[in-house]
Enzyme design. Structure first.
Site, PDB file in Angstrom:
ATOM      1  N   ASP A  15       0.848  -1.197   0.000  1.00  0.00           N
ATOM      2  CA  ASP A  15       0.000   0.000   0.000  1.00  0.00           C
ATOM      3  C   ASP A  15       0.885   1.250   0.000  1.00  0.00           C
ATOM      4  O   ASP A  15       0.621   2.222  -0.727  1.00  0.00           O
ATOM      5  CB  ASP A  15      -0.924  -0.021   1.227  1.00  0.00           C
ATOM      6  CG  ASP A  15      -1.805   1.208   1.284  1.00  0.00           C
ATOM      7  OD1 ASP A  15      -2.719   1.319   0.440  1.00  0.00           O
ATOM      8  OD2 ASP A  15      -1.579   2.077   2.148  1.00  0.00           O
ATOM      9  N   LYS A  35       1.342   4.315  -2.840  1.00  0.00           N
ATOM     10  CA  LYS A  35       1.254   5.740  -2.488  1.00  0.00           C
ATOM     11  C   LYS A  35       2.529   6.485  -2.855  1.00  0.00           C
ATOM     12  O   LYS A  35       2.491   7.652  -3.260  1.00  0.00           O
ATOM     13  CB  LYS A  35       0.956   5.883  -0.995  1.00  0.00           C
ATOM     14  CG  LYS A  35      -0.459   5.435  -0.634  1.00  0.00           C
ATOM     15  CD  LYS A  35      -0.628   5.273   0.860  1.00  0.00           C
ATOM     16  CE  LYS A  35      -2.065   4.982   1.243  1.00  0.00           C
ATOM     17  NZ  LYS A  35      -2.207   4.608   2.656  1.00  0.00           N
TER      18      LYS A  35
END
Ligand SMILES: NC(=O)C1=CN([C@@H]2O[C@H](COP(=O)(O)OP(=O)(O)OC[C@H]3O[C@@H](n4cnc5c(N)ncnc54)[C@H](OP(=O)(O)O)[C@@H]3O)[C@@H](O)[C@H]2O)C=CC1
Ligand SMILES: N[C@@H](CC=O)C(=O)O
Length: 399
Positions: free
Chosen positions: A188, A192
């Site tokens: 994740d 980002k």
């Protein structure tokens, strides 16, 4: 303005409730459709299980995609843009893979594609990178980009709770991804960081399994205690530097002394920083995960469209080369295997329960770690940034 929300989970529900209950600038916003699965289509007056009904309705101006995952989110976003709907999404997985394509299709169809909530949750990060690059070249991005992993590390450190229990709490609070391995294994954050680099460097960075990404799945209470006893805190960090025509990119657990901003970033908060030539360091702190902070950032994007506040358009035209070994650093490694041969070209020695490896290229350390984990799946490592290094090594390793 008529809005369709795709997905009625944690974030979709938050957007729906905020638009219907918080009357400030949202009073002219109207949720016309909420796209759900077939078996949930009677849930609300606004529910529909027909995506075609949404994109063929000329009254719908904005589509908010909060389904998560790559497909069908990717195809739905493209279809909405091609049907001249503005699209707003919090789905960093799909943005990281397809930002270049979404930007191009949005431009061709003269609509906006906005994604403030995708990095930092409620923290205004994308908009601030966009402001920063109007004036500066950004050469360093770094941060705690994941609320779930920060919550886990913080709760483990504060209460001594077990990893699995704290992960369960993060899931109950709506912080974790549908598959929380993205949170704990660093992917994740990788997504980002890709999105942040895309905007900061104007160069499309595609997420790939080859990137140096290492998470906190194997961290133990004993690791956390060993560092905490000496005043150090572990944080899962995303980091990137740009030097000349090259950039690097890494996700890894990192050790910080207790008096730093990083060590004091608690619970589900994110701390994300950039460095620009004239602005120097800029730090942003806010809730990086959670229903209302994320919905808040989505509504800010909707209001930017209402108020004609155009976001920066990037062409991703710069040719930067990814170099995994752009930087060297020090690492503490915990493993049961004999490391001597692997690190024979480096200054590496056993200190307490850890092996201290000095000044090894970052990408090389990550690829050696992959080899180590083939034989010892529970092995774990933590980075020692230069500023933590002197005292950390002496105190943590020799006590
Ligand atoms: N939660 C957070 O704090 C944050 C989340 N995000 C991002 O926002 C997005 C949504 O997250 P979140 O709300 O937490 O996730 P949830 O899993 O809570 O919600 C997603 C919803 O979409 C539904 N859905 C998925 N696929 C389909 C489909 N094909 N057709 C109809 N419905 C579908 C799911 O249904 P079902 O359960 O049946 O699969 C679920 O109700 C993700 O991309 C996430 O990464 C970004 C920032 C913060
Ligand atoms: N699972 C993510 C949600 C927000 O992006 C996180 O924990 O940060």
């Amino acid at each position: 303005m008529n809005i369709a929300i795709l997905g009625f989970g944690t974030v979709g529900t938050g957007v729906f409730n905020m638009i219907n209950q918080v009357h400030r600038l949202t009073e002219n916003l109207h949720v016309k459709y909420v796209f759900v699965r077939e078996n949930q289509k009677d849930q609300l007056a606004e529910s529909t299980a027909s995506f075609d009904e949404i994109i063929n309705d000329p009254e719908v101006e904005v589509v908010v995609e909060v389904l998560g995952g790559l497909e069908p989110a990717h195809q739905y976003i493209l279809a909405a843009l091609r049907n001249h709907k503005h699209v707003i999404t919090a789905n960093k997985a799909v943005i990281a893979c397809y930002l270049e394509e979404f930007t191009q299709v949005a431009t061709e169809n003269q609509v906006h594609f906005y994604f403030e909530s995708s990095v930092g949750g409620g923290t205004p990060w994308i908009s601030e990178i966009e402001r920063a690059v109007r004036v500066d070249d950004i050469d360093h991005i770094q941060g705690i980009f994941n609320g779930t992993s920060n919550f886990i590390l913080d709760r483990m450190a504060q209460s001594g709770a077990a990893f699995a229990d704290v992960l369960g709490q993060a899931q109950e609070l709506g912080y974790a991804e549908a598959d929380p391995s993205a949170d704990v294994d660093g992917w994740d954050i990788a997504n980002k960081l890709c999105i942040s680099c895309d905007i900061a460097y104007d160069c499309f960075v595609s997420p790939s399994q080859d990137l140096p990404v290492f998470g906190i799945r194997n961290i133990t209470a004993a690791d956390i205690n060993a560092f905490a006893r000496q005043g150090y805190t572990v944080k899962l960090m995303g980091k990137s530097r740009q030097i000349g025509d090259a950039f690097d990119y890494v996700v890894e657990p990192t050790l910080y002394p207790k008096n730093t901003f990083e060590a004091n970033t608690r619970e589900n908060y994110n701390l994300i920083s950039l460095h620009g030539e004239t602005i120097g360091d800029l730090n942003f702190i806010g809730q990086g995960a959670g229903q209302l902070p994320t919905a808040n950032a989505i509504i800010q994007d909707i209001l930017d469209i209402v108020q004609h506040r155009d976001h920066l358009k990037r062409g991703f035209e710069r040719q930067l080369t990814f170099q995994a070994n752009l930087m060297k650093s020090d690492y503490l490694l915990r493993s049961t295997i004999n490391y001597q041969q692997l690190f024979s070209n480096y200054d590496a020695h056993q200190v307490g329960d850890y092996v201290l490896v000095h000044q090894i290229p970052v990408g090389l350390m990550h690829s050696l770690m992959k080899n180590i984990q083939e034989k010892d799946p529970r092995a774990w490592m933590v980075n020692l940034p230069a500023e933590s290094h002197e005292s950390a090594v002496q105190k943590v390793a020799y006590n």
